[in-house]
Enzyme design. Structure first.
Site, PDB file in Angstrom:
ATOM      1  N   LYS A 258       0.832  -1.202   0.000  1.00  0.00           N
ATOM      2  CA  LYS A 258       0.000   0.000   0.000  1.00  0.00           C
ATOM      3  C   LYS A 258       0.874   1.263   0.000  1.00  0.00           C
ATOM      4  CE  LYS A 258      -3.613  -2.515   2.510  1.00  0.00           C
ATOM      5  NZ  LYS A 258      -4.355  -2.638   3.784  1.00  0.00           N
TER       6      LYS A 258
ATOM      7  N   TYR B  32     -12.843  -4.746  -2.668  1.00  0.00           N
ATOM      8  CA  TYR B  32     -13.395  -5.162  -1.381  1.00  0.00           C
ATOM      9  C   TYR B  32     -14.793  -5.753  -1.513  1.00  0.00           C
ATOM     10  CZ  TYR B  32      -9.387  -3.249   1.014  1.00  0.00           C
ATOM     11  OH  TYR B  32      -8.103  -3.030   1.445  1.00  0.00           O
TER      12      TYR B  32
ATOM     13  N   ASN C  51      -1.337  -0.418   7.473  1.00  0.00           N
ATOM     14  CA  ASN C  51      -0.702  -1.705   7.766  1.00  0.00           C
ATOM     15  C   ASN C  51       0.145  -2.251   6.616  1.00  0.00           C
ATOM     16  OD1 ASN C  51      -2.745  -2.444   6.035  1.00  0.00           O
ATOM     17  ND2 ASN C  51      -3.870  -3.673   7.527  1.00  0.00           N
TER      18      ASN C  51
ATOM     19  N   HIS D  68      -1.831  -5.435   1.643  1.00  0.00           N
ATOM     20  CA  HIS D  68      -3.031  -6.281   1.566  1.00  0.00           C
ATOM     21  C   HIS D  68      -2.567  -7.659   1.125  1.00  0.00           C
ATOM     22  CE1 HIS D  68      -6.866  -8.042   0.488  1.00  0.00           C
ATOM     23  NE2 HIS D  68      -6.271  -8.448  -0.628  1.00  0.00           N
TER      24      HIS D  68
ATOM     25  N   GLU E 221      -9.508 -12.092  -6.415  1.00  0.00           N
ATOM     26  CA  GLU E 221      -8.726 -10.851  -6.401  1.00  0.00           C
ATOM     27  C   GLU E 221      -7.675 -10.790  -7.509  1.00  0.00           C
ATOM     28  OE1 GLU E 221      -9.090 -10.014  -1.581  1.00  0.00           O
ATOM     29  OE2 GLU E 221      -7.171 -10.634  -2.440  1.00  0.00           O
TER      30      GLU E 221
END
Length: 201
Positions: free
Chosen positions: A14, A54, A156, A159, A170
């Site tokens: 990210k 998502y 974080n 992903h 995905e």
């Protein structure tokens, strides 16, 4: 049936991982365990792409909302709503803002138990409670408490697909078939050859 050594999973570094100059370190962690990188690209995703990612799981918003409400209550806080769909939408809006803030590096990794191994190396969703030795545990100190206080998504770094089913949905969302490489690397002989033939001369 696909052999376990051909299992694939998606991992996305990210914007905070890019800004922290951790791309090489993260790739190194996955490579060192024996996974093979078969897809790689860097770009700034659109909000639409992130939202579709998502919502590949139609129940994602409800499940995330329920989890968030439970987390608020465990910490003695009042959730912004008792409606899981509403809370899930708030989480989604935060994620869209976070993941479109700058470039990301999307990757497809292949190897034995790839989904499980990448998740294990990456660590838990909240960096603060991630184990030492995981990527999130070693390189990030954000928490749900800080994220909630600032009304933003928890930062974080990565992903990673959570299940085989997630990975199967995905990967084609982020990569076309033409963008995934099929090739061999020498270490596969050591990792997967049944008899380790050909080592001795």
């Amino acid at each position: 049936m696909t052999h376990p050594k051909e299992e694939q999973t998606l991992a996305i570094i990210k914007p905070d991982g890019i800004q922290r100059s951790l791309v090489g370190e993260i790739i190194n962690r996955y490579e060192r365990v024996g996974l093979k990188l078969v897809g790689l690209k860097m770009f700034v995703p659109s909000e639409e792409m992130v939202e579709k990612h998502y919502l590949l799981d139609p129940s994602w918003k409800r499940k995330v909302g329920e989890k968030a409400i439970e987390s608020y209550k465990k910490r003695g806080l009042t959730p912004p709503s008792e409606n899981p769909e509403e809370v899930g939408q708030r989480v989604l809006e935060g994620l869209k803002k976070y993941i479109t803030a700058g470039p990301v590096v999307a990757m497809v990794w292949q190897g034995a138990h790839a989904v499980e191994v990448v998740r294990k190396l990456t660590g838990g969703t909240e960096p603060r409670s991630s184990d030492v030795g995981t990527i999130r545990g070693d390189y990030m100190l954000d928490s749900y408490q800080m994220a909630d206080g600032d009304s933003r998504a928890v930062r974080n770094l990565i992903h990673a697909s959570g299940t085989h089913e997630e990975a199967e949905k995905e990967i084609p969302h982020w990569f076309s078939k033409d963008e995934l490489m099929q090739y061999k690397i020498i270490q596969e002989k050591i990792l997967y050859d049944v008899n380790l033939d050909g080592i001795l001369e």
